[in-house]
Design an enzyme around this catalytic site. Structure first.
Site, PDB file in Angstrom:
ATOM      1  N   HIS A 120      -5.895   2.497   1.216  1.00  0.00           N
ATOM      2  CA  HIS A 120      -4.970   3.796   1.929  1.00  0.00           C
ATOM      3  C   HIS A 120      -5.697   4.591   3.091  1.00  0.00           C
ATOM      4  O   HIS A 120      -5.047   4.663   3.992  1.00  0.00           O
ATOM      5  CB  HIS A 120      -5.007   4.599   0.619  1.00  0.00           C
ATOM      6  CG  HIS A 120      -4.673   4.074  -0.637  1.00  0.00           C
ATOM      7  ND1 HIS A 120      -3.535   3.136  -0.758  1.00  0.00           N
ATOM      8  CD2 HIS A 120      -5.155   4.349  -1.793  1.00  0.00           C
ATOM      9  CE1 HIS A 120      -3.375   3.031  -1.872  1.00  0.00           C
ATOM     10  NE2 HIS A 120      -4.100   3.378  -2.909  1.00  0.00           N
TER      11      HIS A 120
ATOM     12  N   ASP B 150       1.194  -1.018   0.017  1.00  0.00           N
ATOM     13  CA  ASP B 150      -0.124  -0.105  -0.032  1.00  0.00           C
ATOM     14  C   ASP B 150       0.884   1.144  -0.036  1.00  0.00           C
ATOM     15  O   ASP B 150       1.555   1.512   1.102  1.00  0.00           O
ATOM     16  CB  ASP B 150      -0.782  -0.023   1.191  1.00  0.00           C
ATOM     17  CG  ASP B 150      -1.944   1.230   1.173  1.00  0.00           C
ATOM     18  OD1 ASP B 150      -1.719   2.250   0.740  1.00  0.00           O
ATOM     19  OD2 ASP B 150      -3.075   0.872   1.623  1.00  0.00           O
ATOM     20  N   HIS B 151       1.168   1.748  -1.268  1.00  0.00           N
ATOM     21  CA  HIS B 151       2.283   2.622  -1.322  1.00  0.00           C
ATOM     22  C   HIS B 151       1.992   4.071  -0.336  1.00  0.00           C
ATOM     23  O   HIS B 151       2.882   4.654  -0.060  1.00  0.00           O
ATOM     24  CB  HIS B 151       2.230   3.286  -2.619  1.00  0.00           C
ATOM     25  CG  HIS B 151       1.403   3.956  -3.066  1.00  0.00           C
ATOM     26  ND1 HIS B 151       0.153   3.462  -3.908  1.00  0.00           N
ATOM     27  CD2 HIS B 151       1.254   5.418  -3.372  1.00  0.00           C
ATOM     28  CE1 HIS B 151      -0.541   4.446  -4.128  1.00  0.00           C
ATOM     29  NE2 HIS B 151       0.011   5.660  -4.138  1.00  0.00           N
TER      30      HIS B 151
END
Ligand code: NAP
Length: 488
Positions: free
Chosen positions: A241, A178-179
């Site tokens: 996110h 999950d950047h």
């Protein structure tokens, strides 16, 4: 201290957009900094029949402008090898294993393997199965698999996907990207909360009035419309996110700053996330879809969207985390496309002092603002005395601002760079654990189900391009006597 990492990367989807835009530049940064030096190689795989030379040119193009000398770019790209490979063809894994073994020996890697699945999740199961059955996993080093989002489209499909992966890789070796968890200011949440007495002591329902998280995008769906039409903002942004940021904002202090303890703290926070009934969804969540405006088309006019599409491009909601410290604190989240600006911002709104001794002066809420994007910054808004003397004792709003200098901004690594380094080191706390996903999907599924049953009887489109969503988003907070701190 910089310690060289030994690894053989095998990137599935090596010709794709993610690999070229994010992975190769990030791996190059790690190379420039010395985390990768000699003992590493990268195999890129995909179906198209590229040669090593062509692949290396693509890699060089993807790091264009990032290197000082041609020599450095060539030395780096020489570590890249291309293997044409269809992930559904078992015989191709045999060729891949032979190449992997050869490169492992040539670069003295010692069996460490990082499998990066940068392609459609529908292939993750078959790839993992083949990596095990065709013995691409080694017995001499580590074998870690990095998987991209989306991880399922609901709890049931995520469970199937997880079962498939876990047949070949134990949970500790699965790194679900999950950047947002690689972003500087998202990582800073823990330092702000647990490194400072003032916030540590006040981070609870006795002092916090509400928490707001906004993740707004100015762009529309662009070339992702085909995917987006089947996903929507709830699955695309809230499930991953947003809920990851909420977990970091609401978790109890971890026993120590280790992977296991941080993950436990996050899992517990998400476990305490109240899952809504249909009526509660109607009460606590609103959705929107952008209409035309500012010379931009409506969502329903985009390529690959249905003219009567009911896909939401905006979501705002109120979450409740029923832990001892957070129970009763509304956590408002908001995300959408074609909004007024691109930004990721967190506002922690503190309660007012119980008794205002400055009778003639309205005191405001203290607010801690953490801006994640586009410019990482911190702001603390306080009440302060207005400069002057005598009986006219006035107060006004004071902003304590921290912004990164130009020099500091340059040194902030890209999220993917940090996360790839974490995976090389086996640090898992900035990746999503399966248990976190389970709680997230259960929460999101309840909302999806209520919306599919049209409990809110919404009519789309309901906000024009360039605004901060439909007016129901403002009303959601107004019902509680609150308002969005972040306005444009
Ligand atoms: P993409 O550009 O469509 O790339 C897909 C890759 O898969 C290509 O390299 C394609 O190459 C390969 N491929 C397709 N079918 C194959 C098969 N049967 N066997 C072997 N290779 C095959 O997709 P992407 O944008 O890079 O996205 C990859 C993943 O990252 C997706 O899960 C996506 O959701 C996720 N993601 C992407 C981004 C982004 O910015 N792009 C951001 C976040 C998450 P060939 O056609 O040559 O086989």
């Amino acid at each position: 201290m910089i310690k060289e990492q030994k690894a053989l990367f095998i990137i599935f989807g090596g010709t794709g957009d993610l690999a070229q835009r994010k992975l190769y530049p990030s791996i190059f940064e790690l190379y420039k900094k010395g985390y990768l030096k000699r003992n590493f190689a990268i195999i890129g795989t995909a179906r198209r029949p590229w040669t090593n030379d062509y692949y290396r040119e693509i890699v060089k193009d993807s790091i264009d402008g990032m290197y000082d000398s041609e020599q450095t770019a060539i030395a780096f790209s020489n570590h890249f090898y291309y293997q044409s490979h269809n992930v559904t063809d078992t015989s191709h894994y045999v060729t891949l294993r032979q190449l992997a073994e050869k490169l492992d020996g040539k670069y003295e890697i010692g069996g460490n393997r990082l499998f990066y699945l940068a392609m459609s999740p529908r292939f993750f199961g078959t790839i993992c199965e083949h990596l095990k059955s065709q013995e691409l996993k080694t017995t001499t080093g580590y074998n870690r698999v990095i998987v991209e989002k989306p991880f399922g489209r609901d709890f049931a499909s995520a469970t199937i996907l997880n079962n498939e992966i876990s047949q070949s890789f134990p949970e500790d070796d699965v790194f679900r990207i999950d950047h947002y968890l690689g972003k500087e200011m998202v990582q800073n949440i823990a330092a702000i909360r647990f490194g400072n007495s003032i916030f540590n002591a006040m981070w609870n329902n006795r002092y916090i009035s509400n928490i707001q998280v906004t993740l707004s995008e100015a762009l529309g769906v662009e070339e992702r419309a085909g995917y987006y039409e089947t996903a929507g903002a709830l699955r695309d942004m809230i499930q991953n996110h947003m809920l990851q940021i909420v977990a970091l904002l609401t978790m109890s202090a971890p026993v120590s700053f280790t992977d296991a303890d941080i993950r436990n703290a996050k899992i517990n926070a998400l476990k305490c996330l109240k899952v809504y009934t249909k009526d509660e969804v109607k009460e606590n969540f609103v959705r929107g879809q952008y209409d035309s405006g500012r010379n931009l088309p409506a969502y329903r006019q985009e390529d690959q969207t249905a003219p009567d599409s009911m896909t939401e491009t905006f979501v705002a909601g109120k979450l409740l985390i029923n832990t001892m410290d957070m129970a009763g604190v509304p956590i408002y989240v908001r995300t959408g496309k074609r909004l007024a600006t691109k930004a990721t911002r967190i506002d922690v709104v503190f309660k007012q002092v119980p008794n205002n001794v400055f009778a003639d002066n309205d005191l405001r809420h203290d607010v801690l603002t953490i801006t994640v994007d586009p410019e990482p910054s911190l702001r603390l808004q306080l009440n302060s005395k207005t400069i002057g003397q005598g009986y006219d004792f006035d107060t006004h709003r004071l902003n304590l601002d921290y912004k990164l200098s130009e020099e500091q901004k340059k040194s902030v690594p890209e999220a993917y760079e940090k996360l790839i380094l974490d995976a090389l080191k086996g640090k898992a706390s900035n990746f999503t654990h399966w248990k976190e996903l389970q709680y997230s999907w259960k929460f999101v599924d309840a909302i999806r189900q209520a919306w599919d049953d049209n409990v809110d009887q919404v009519v789309f489109p309901n906000y024009p391009c360039g605004e901060m969503g439909p007016d129901t988003s403002e009303k959601l907070l107004a019902k509680d006597g609150n308002h969005w701190e972040f306005t444009i």
